[in-house]
Motif scaffolding. Sequence first.
Motif, mmCIF file in Angstrom:
data_model
loop_
_atom_site.group_PDB
_atom_site.id
_atom_site.type_symbol
_atom_site.label_atom_id
_atom_site.label_comp_id
_atom_site.label_asym_id
_atom_site.label_seq_id
_atom_site.Cartn_x
_atom_site.Cartn_y
_atom_site.Cartn_z
ATOM 1 N N TYR A 65 0.772 -1.330 -0.114
ATOM 2 C CA TYR A 65 0.060 0.015 0.153
ATOM 3 C C TYR A 65 0.997 1.314 0.001
ATOM 4 O O TYR A 65 2.080 1.324 0.661
ATOM 5 N N THR A 66 0.389 2.328 -0.532
ATOM 6 C CA THR A 66 0.847 3.572 -0.428
ATOM 7 C C THR A 66 -0.105 4.511 0.141
ATOM 8 O O THR A 66 -1.183 4.101 0.357
ATOM 9 N N PRO A 67 0.103 5.838 0.381
ATOM 10 C CA PRO A 67 -0.651 6.803 1.017
ATOM 11 C C PRO A 67 -1.899 6.710 -0.007
ATOM 12 O O PRO A 67 -1.746 6.535 -1.180
ATOM 13 N N ALA A 68 -3.027 6.950 0.484
ATOM 14 C CA ALA A 68 -4.405 6.944 -0.467
ATOM 15 C C ALA A 68 -4.356 7.760 -1.361
ATOM 16 O O ALA A 68 -4.739 7.570 -2.652
ATOM 17 N N ALA A 69 -3.671 9.100 -1.422
ATOM 18 C CA ALA A 69 -3.827 10.215 -2.078
ATOM 19 C C ALA A 69 -2.487 10.079 -3.201
ATOM 20 O O ALA A 69 -2.309 10.815 -4.101
ATOM 21 N N GLY A 70 -1.900 9.059 -3.051
ATOM 22 C CA GLY A 70 -0.410 8.903 -3.906
ATOM 23 C C GLY A 70 0.926 9.053 -3.021
ATOM 24 O O GLY A 70 0.716 9.854 -2.014
ATOM 25 N N THR A 71 1.976 8.739 -3.650
ATOM 26 C CA THR A 71 3.159 8.849 -2.907
ATOM 27 C C THR A 71 3.786 10.191 -2.997
ATOM 28 O O THR A 71 3.163 11.180 -4.149
ATOM 29 N N LEU A 72 4.147 10.691 -1.935
ATOM 30 C CA LEU A 72 4.773 11.972 -1.906
ATOM 31 C C LEU A 72 5.602 12.481 -3.254
ATOM 32 O O LEU A 72 5.921 13.447 -3.862
ATOM 33 N N GLU A 73 6.451 11.409 -3.339
ATOM 34 C CA GLU A 73 7.582 11.241 -4.501
ATOM 35 C C GLU A 73 6.718 11.848 -5.817
ATOM 36 O O GLU A 73 7.127 12.855 -6.570
ATOM 37 N N LEU A 74 5.632 11.045 -6.208
ATOM 38 C CA LEU A 74 4.744 11.321 -7.304
ATOM 39 C C LEU A 74 4.280 12.865 -7.304
ATOM 40 O O LEU A 74 4.010 13.441 -8.420
ATOM 41 N N LYS A 75 3.635 12.820 -6.202
ATOM 42 C CA LYS A 75 2.769 14.427 -6.174
ATOM 43 C C LYS A 75 3.874 15.427 -6.222
ATOM 44 O O LYS A 75 3.446 16.441 -6.834
ATOM 45 N N ARG A 76 5.026 15.381 -5.772
ATOM 46 C CA ARG A 76 5.973 16.559 -5.923
ATOM 47 C C ARG A 76 6.418 16.323 -7.522
ATOM 48 O O ARG A 76 6.411 17.548 -8.167
ATOM 49 N N ALA A 77 6.451 15.243 -8.251
ATOM 50 C CA ALA A 77 6.642 15.411 -9.546
ATOM 51 C C ALA A 77 5.506 16.225 -10.283
ATOM 52 O O ALA A 77 5.914 17.063 -11.182
ATOM 53 N N VAL A 78 4.136 15.835 -9.992
ATOM 54 C CA VAL A 78 3.181 16.300 -10.508
ATOM 55 C C VAL A 78 3.183 17.705 -10.357
ATOM 56 O O VAL A 78 2.978 18.651 -11.279
ATOM 57 N N SER A 79 3.484 18.170 -9.144
ATOM 58 C CA SER A 79 3.480 19.658 -8.743
ATOM 59 C C SER A 79 4.450 20.396 -9.768
ATOM 60 O O SER A 79 4.253 21.335 -9.939
ATOM 61 N N LYS A 81 5.735 19.494 -12.780
ATOM 62 C CA LYS A 81 5.266 19.506 -13.995
ATOM 63 C C LYS A 81 4.077 20.477 -14.182
ATOM 64 O O LYS A 81 4.309 21.287 -15.155
ATOM 65 N N LEU A 82 2.886 20.491 -13.278
ATOM 66 C CA LEU A 82 1.964 21.745 -13.373
ATOM 67 C C LEU A 82 2.699 23.289 -13.519
ATOM 68 O O LEU A 82 2.279 23.851 -14.003
ATOM 69 N N ALA A 83 3.805 23.256 -12.447
ATOM 70 C CA ALA A 83 4.187 24.554 -12.474
ATOM 71 C C ALA A 83 5.182 24.832 -13.725
ATOM 72 O O ALA A 83 5.036 25.935 -14.515
ATOM 73 N N LYS A 84 5.813 23.972 -14.427
ATOM 74 C CA LYS A 84 6.638 24.186 -15.551
ATOM 75 C C LYS A 84 5.702 24.208 -16.995
ATOM 76 O O LYS A 84 5.927 25.178 -17.837
ATOM 77 N N PHE A 85 4.680 23.300 -16.982
ATOM 78 C CA PHE A 85 4.189 23.070 -18.351
ATOM 79 C C PHE A 85 2.708 23.949 -18.210
ATOM 80 O O PHE A 85 2.436 24.548 -19.096
ATOM 81 N N ASN A 86 2.347 23.896 -17.104
ATOM 82 C CA ASN A 86 0.977 24.396 -16.849
ATOM 83 C C ASN A 86 0.809 25.917 -16.405
ATOM 84 O O ASN A 86 -0.016 26.451 -16.724
ATOM 85 N N HIS A 87 1.842 26.235 -15.928
ATOM 86 C CA HIS A 87 1.992 27.656 -15.085
ATOM 87 C C HIS A 87 1.065 27.730 -14.093
ATOM 88 O O HIS A 87 0.438 28.705 -13.658
ATOM 89 N N LEU A 88 0.697 26.479 -13.232
ATOM 90 C CA LEU A 88 0.108 26.489 -12.146
ATOM 91 C C LEU A 88 0.709 26.068 -10.976
ATOM 92 O O LEU A 88 1.643 25.450 -10.818
ATOM 93 N N ASP A 89 0.564 26.810 -9.885
ATOM 94 C CA ASP A 89 1.125 26.454 -8.553
ATOM 95 C C ASP A 89 0.287 25.645 -7.508
ATOM 96 O O ASP A 89 -0.538 26.133 -6.867
ATOM 97 N N TYR A 90 0.453 24.377 -7.611
ATOM 98 C CA TYR A 90 -0.051 23.601 -6.676
ATOM 99 C C TYR A 90 1.042 22.920 -5.843
ATOM 100 O O TYR A 90 1.739 22.327 -6.524
ATOM 101 N N SER A 91 0.766 22.750 -4.369
ATOM 102 C CA SER A 91 1.593 22.157 -3.850
ATOM 103 C C SER A 91 1.469 20.542 -3.626
ATOM 104 O O SER A 91 0.054 20.168 -4.128
ATOM 105 N N PRO A 92 2.323 19.731 -3.311
ATOM 106 C CA PRO A 92 1.969 18.353 -3.432
ATOM 107 C C PRO A 92 0.703 17.886 -2.454
ATOM 108 O O PRO A 92 -0.103 17.200 -2.862
ATOM 109 N N GLU A 93 0.403 18.718 -1.385
ATOM 110 C CA GLU A 93 -0.803 18.488 -0.681
ATOM 111 C C GLU A 93 -2.049 18.691 -1.573
ATOM 112 O O GLU A 93 -3.023 18.234 -0.997
ATOM 113 N N GLN A 94 -1.960 19.508 -2.542
ATOM 114 C CA GLN A 94 -3.189 19.720 -3.194
ATOM 115 C C GLN A 94 -3.566 18.869 -4.392
ATOM 116 O O GLN A 94 -4.512 19.114 -5.101
#
Length: 399
Positions: A65-79, A81-94
């Motif tokens: 099992y991982t945390p229900a909302a996903g691993t912190l590692e992956l959420k940081r990577a998504v965060s 990506k969103l900043a670089k490609f989408n110009h959106l500021d989302y923290s991993p917690e979001q």
Amino acid sequence: MSLALSEKAQGVKPSSTLAITAKAKDLRAQGIDVVAFVAGEPDFNTPENISMAAIAAIRDGFTKYTPAAGTLELKRAVSEKLAKFNHLDYSPEQIVISNGGKHSLTNAITVITNPGDEFLIPAPYWLSYPEMVKLSGGVPVSVKTKKENGYKVTVDELEAACTERTKALILNTPCNPTGSIYSEDELRAIADFIVRKDIYVIADEMYEYLVYGGNKHVSIASFGEEIYKRTITCSGLSKSYAMTGWRIGYAASPLVIAKLMGSVQSHQASNPNSIAQKAAYEALTGNQDTIMTMVREFEKRSVFLYNEICKLPFVDCIKPEGAFYAFVDCSALIGKKYRGEEITGAGDIGRILIEDYNVAVIPCDDFGIQNHIRLSYAISMEQIEKGVSRIAEFLNALS
């Protein structure tokens, strides 16, 4: 009466796209040469570096099992990506990692819906949107768009459909099934409408990397704080990284919404697949060359298919700008006859093509618009050429 089944479940329409895709696969398994313009998935293999990351995860025992909302590692990577490609500021917690794009959309709709809430859905739309809304207790409201506007919804059309019960707009760009992309100006106007009406927008950006002809993808949440706090941005890795079967999607939203989505997901699914999360991390942080390779090939196919459709009698098509679909208007076929049978709709066209010409297409009645079919060009150029030739045979047989 105690054995009565769920009225919600019984009210859900089966996915016609999956049914037709399954039929095409069954015919192929019988040795029949079927051209399938149906798949909503790239015909490329998952890149090697991504697959190797999954193998390494298995060998390293990352299978729990991982945390229900996903691993912190992956959420940081998504965060990132969103900043670089989408110009959106989302923290991993979001960010909530889910079991695919459908799961992210379902989570988003679930946590903002109360019984009777209305969702504006521009038509034509991906056929799953209304069913997701209904399963959550909401009411889907189809907003018909115009071909001359590229089947993109306008603020005037949204205004006419909006009521005091409107909760959200579901906005898909690049769009399935039309291949249209909303421009920055169009999105700004819609964002102003969202803020003025004080409703949410669920932004389905699954095809965000697949844009052609000098177009660019713009995220509606990037226009300022007021639209940002009303937006749930949904995407995933299925289309851009040829990872449809890996089932990894994600949603980014205001923190209170993200927490609710994580809570709902914890009860319904525990967590996304641990191995696929490792593969997704590699996809987002590793070499990105395969994306551009696919985009170049899809663009070449889109131009070829569009030009070939334009040569055909009785049908019309807008030029695809993104995703990997051509949306074909077959209205001129209605009332014509094929071997003495009158054509009454897109369903007849789809049935005749697969039964008599071994070509599978998607009739779009379930996409909120009649007398249209969708052709996926996520197949080889050779298959596209063969399929168009067979469609031409059918059209030339009409009287």
